[in-house]
Scaffold this active site. Structure first.
Site, PDB file in Angstrom:
ATOM      1  N   THR A  67       0.791  -1.239   0.000  1.00 44.12           N
ATOM      2  CA  THR A  67       0.000   0.000   0.000  1.00 44.12           C
ATOM      3  C   THR A  67       0.828   1.297   0.000  1.00 44.12           C
ATOM      4  O   THR A  67       0.403   2.281  -0.617  1.00 44.12           O
ATOM      5  CB  THR A  67      -1.037   0.018   1.149  1.00 44.12           C
ATOM      6  OG1 THR A  67      -0.384  -0.351   2.363  1.00 44.12           O
ATOM      7  CG2 THR A  67      -2.182  -0.941   0.875  1.00 44.12           C
TER       8      THR A  67
ATOM      9  N   ARG B  31      -7.615  -4.099 -19.745  1.00 46.59           N
ATOM     10  CA  ARG B  31      -7.862  -5.200 -18.808  1.00 46.59           C
ATOM     11  C   ARG B  31      -7.262  -4.900 -17.434  1.00 46.59           C
ATOM     12  O   ARG B  31      -7.604  -5.554 -16.452  1.00 46.59           O
ATOM     13  CB  ARG B  31      -7.265  -6.518 -19.347  1.00 46.59           C
ATOM     14  CG  ARG B  31      -7.877  -7.005 -20.640  1.00 46.59           C
ATOM     15  CD  ARG B  31      -9.372  -7.247 -20.519  1.00 46.59           C
ATOM     16  NE  ARG B  31      -9.695  -8.083 -19.391  1.00 46.59           N
ATOM     17  CZ  ARG B  31      -9.579  -9.420 -19.379  1.00 46.59           C
ATOM     18  NH1 ARG B  31      -9.168 -10.051 -20.450  1.00 46.59           N
ATOM     19  NH2 ARG B  31      -9.891 -10.120 -18.300  1.00 46.59           N
ATOM     20  N   HIS B  32      -6.370  -3.909 -17.380  1.00 50.57           N
ATOM     21  CA  HIS B  32      -5.741  -3.559 -16.098  1.00 50.57           C
ATOM     22  C   HIS B  32      -6.682  -2.629 -15.346  1.00 50.57           C
ATOM     23  O   HIS B  32      -6.764  -1.431 -15.627  1.00 50.57           O
ATOM     24  CB  HIS B  32      -4.355  -2.950 -16.348  1.00 50.57           C
ATOM     25  CG  HIS B  32      -3.411  -3.979 -16.900  1.00 50.57           C
ATOM     26  ND1 HIS B  32      -2.542  -4.683 -16.109  1.00 50.57           N
ATOM     27  CD2 HIS B  32      -3.276  -4.491 -18.150  1.00 50.57           C
ATOM     28  CE1 HIS B  32      -1.884  -5.563 -16.851  1.00 50.57           C
ATOM     29  NE2 HIS B  32      -2.311  -5.475 -18.093  1.00 50.57           N
ATOM     30  N   ARG B  33      -7.426  -3.216 -14.416  1.00 51.64           N
ATOM     31  CA  ARG B  33      -8.555  -2.532 -13.793  1.00 51.64           C
ATOM     32  C   ARG B  33      -8.150  -1.496 -12.769  1.00 51.64           C
ATOM     33  O   ARG B  33      -8.926  -0.596 -12.452  1.00 51.64           O
ATOM     34  CB  ARG B  33      -9.474  -3.577 -13.121  1.00 51.64           C
ATOM     35  CG  ARG B  33     -10.125  -4.504 -14.112  1.00 51.64           C
ATOM     36  CD  ARG B  33     -10.538  -5.803 -13.469  1.00 51.64           C
ATOM     37  NE  ARG B  33      -9.347  -6.577 -13.076  1.00 51.64           N
ATOM     38  CZ  ARG B  33      -9.390  -7.743 -12.490  1.00 51.64           C
ATOM     39  NH1 ARG B  33     -10.551  -8.277 -12.186  1.00 51.64           N
ATOM     40  NH2 ARG B  33      -8.269  -8.378 -12.187  1.00 51.64           N
TER      41      ARG B  33
ATOM     42  N   ASN C 105       2.581  -3.796 -11.510  1.00 53.05           N
ATOM     43  CA  ASN C 105       1.862  -5.011 -11.944  1.00 53.05           C
ATOM     44  C   ASN C 105       1.771  -5.053 -13.471  1.00 53.05           C
ATOM     45  O   ASN C 105       2.012  -6.085 -14.099  1.00 53.05           O
ATOM     46  CB  ASN C 105       0.468  -5.014 -11.310  1.00 53.05           C
ATOM     47  CG  ASN C 105      -0.313  -6.268 -11.662  1.00 53.05           C
ATOM     48  OD1 ASN C 105       0.113  -7.374 -11.372  1.00 53.05           O
ATOM     49  ND2 ASN C 105      -1.459  -6.100 -12.323  1.00 53.05           N
TER      50      ASN C 105
ATOM     51  N   TRP D  31      -4.595  -3.387 -22.762  1.00 51.17           N
ATOM     52  CA  TRP D  31      -4.265  -2.413 -21.700  1.00 51.17           C
ATOM     53  C   TRP D  31      -5.442  -2.220 -20.746  1.00 51.17           C
ATOM     54  O   TRP D  31      -5.300  -2.169 -19.522  1.00 51.17           O
ATOM     55  CB  TRP D  31      -3.910  -1.086 -22.360  1.00 51.17           C
ATOM     56  CG  TRP D  31      -2.942  -0.235 -21.611  1.00 51.17           C
ATOM     57  CD1 TRP D  31      -2.968   0.089 -20.288  1.00 51.17           C
ATOM     58  CD2 TRP D  31      -1.782   0.394 -22.169  1.00 51.17           C
ATOM     59  NE1 TRP D  31      -1.912   0.910 -19.988  1.00 51.17           N
ATOM     60  CE2 TRP D  31      -1.166   1.110 -21.120  1.00 51.17           C
ATOM     61  CE3 TRP D  31      -1.218   0.449 -23.435  1.00 51.17           C
ATOM     62  CZ2 TRP D  31      -0.006   1.864 -21.309  1.00 51.17           C
ATOM     63  CZ3 TRP D  31      -0.069   1.206 -23.612  1.00 51.17           C
ATOM     64  CH2 TRP D  31       0.529   1.890 -22.564  1.00 51.17           C
TER      65      TRP D  31
ATOM     66  N   ARG E 253       3.406  -6.929 -18.742  1.00 55.96           N
ATOM     67  CA  ARG E 253       3.414  -6.471 -20.140  1.00 55.96           C
ATOM     68  C   ARG E 253       4.800  -6.121 -20.661  1.00 55.96           C
ATOM     69  O   ARG E 253       4.979  -6.071 -21.877  1.00 55.96           O
ATOM     70  CB  ARG E 253       2.486  -5.259 -20.301  1.00 55.96           C
ATOM     71  CG  ARG E 253       1.044  -5.523 -19.898  1.00 55.96           C
ATOM     72  CD  ARG E 253       0.388  -6.630 -20.709  1.00 55.96           C
ATOM     73  NE  ARG E 253      -1.028  -6.750 -20.359  1.00 55.96           N
ATOM     74  CZ  ARG E 253      -1.876  -7.568 -20.971  1.00 55.96           C
ATOM     75  NH1 ARG E 253      -1.466  -8.360 -21.940  1.00 55.96           N
ATOM     76  NH2 ARG E 253      -3.144  -7.625 -20.582  1.00 55.96           N
TER      77      ARG E 253
ATOM     78  N   ASN F  49      -1.295   4.336 -10.149  1.00 55.17           N
ATOM     79  CA  ASN F  49      -0.272   4.488  -9.102  1.00 55.17           C
ATOM     80  C   ASN F  49       0.863   3.481  -9.324  1.00 55.17           C
ATOM     81  O   ASN F  49       0.743   2.563 -10.144  1.00 55.17           O
ATOM     82  CB  ASN F  49      -0.900   4.399  -7.699  1.00 55.17           C
ATOM     83  CG  ASN F  49      -1.475   3.023  -7.397  1.00 55.17           C
ATOM     84  OD1 ASN F  49      -0.824   2.005  -7.608  1.00 55.17           O
ATOM     85  ND2 ASN F  49      -2.707   2.988  -6.898  1.00 55.17           N
TER      86      ASN F  49
END
Ligand SMILES: Cc1cc2nc3c(=O)[nH]c(=O)nc-3n(C[C@H](O)[C@H](O)[C@H](O)COP(=O)(O)OP(=O)(O)OC[C@H]3O[C@@H](n4cnc5c(N)ncnc54)[C@H](O)[C@@H]3O)c2cc1C
Length: 209
Positions: free
Chosen positions: A40, A63-65, A165, A61, A170, A159
């Site tokens: 965090t 798909r990255h929520r 991630n 792209w 990717r 962020n």
């Protein structure tokens, strides 16, 4: 809108402490947080990217929520005749099984035919699109003839934790070459703005905390 101090201060607030300059102990703290996957503190910052990419790249792209997107609308604005044609060396064939493909070069004439066929289809598709719009068909419907090689444009605000991630997935061997190139570019900005966090990410095996 991102720097290494945002991570340090996100973590040090636990002890009611705030730093205005980075020192060695702060770099150590970032490496510790990354290693122990205390994720965090890496969320108190933002990168805003303005991307122009083919629709098939944008689909992967989106798909990255974790992150925010706003995209060019083909309902409200007319589509542009800007389409992706790979460089000859990027035309490839797939070898092996799903999930374990490797991608090999194709003979020069296959690469050239691919590029020519793509251009031909793009031209026909765009001409049909323009014809339909001229006939008064709504843009939101006329766009149905445009292929996924058409370029779109979007903002992506994310962020550092979600960005890592994305980079982990990717800017990786298994990712499609086209999105990987964009991820490489994003990674350069990340390394520039958050050098300590970036080094800790690489040292931890490129896994998001
Ligand atoms: C090589 C490759 C091949 C792929 N192939 C396919 C495919 O064939 N078909 C397909 O549909 N997709 C495919 N994907 C997309 C993939 O499944 C993910 O949707 C995409 O990579 C986004 O990853 P993410 O969920 O980790 O990212 P984000 O959505 O940004 O999420 C970030 C992190 O937040 C957490 N999170 C977010 N939402 C949830 C939730 N609802 N529940 C629990 N935790 C959550 C997770 O920890 C996640 O890792 C592929 C991706 C890659 C990289």
């Amino acid at each position: 809108m991102a720097d290494d101090l945002s991570v340090v201060n996100g973590a040090r607030v636990s002890f009611a402490r705030h730093k205005t300059d980075m020192d060695d102990s702060d770099a150590g703290l970032i490496r510790f947080l990354m290693r122990e996957r205390h994720g965090t503190p890496f969320e108190h910052n933002a990168f805003r990217f303005h991307i122009r990419a083919p629709i098939f790249v944008a689909r992967e792209w989106f798909r990255h929520r974790v992150g925010s997107f706003n995209e060019f609308s083909m309902r409200y604005a007319k589509a542009t005749d800007d389409f992706y044609v790979p460089e000859p060396e990027d035309v490839r064939t797939q070898v092996g099984k799903p999930g374990a493909y490797s991608f090999e070069p194709v003979p020069d004439e296959v690469a050239e035919t691919t590029r020519e066929e793509l251009r031909r289809v793009y031209e026909t598709a765009f001409a049909t699109y323009e014809q339909l719009v001229e006939l008064g068909v709504a843009r939101e419907l006329a766009r149905a003839v445009l292929p996924v090689g058409a370029y779109t444009e979007f903002y992506w605000t994310v962020n550092a934790r979600a960005l890592m991630n994305f980079l982990s997935l990717r800017n990786a061997e298994a990712a499609q070459r086209e999105i990987r190139r964009y991820a490489e570019a994003c990674e350069r900005f990340f390394a520039q703005r958050m050098p300590v966090t970036f080094q800790a990410f690489v040292a931890a095996g490129r896994v998001s905390p």
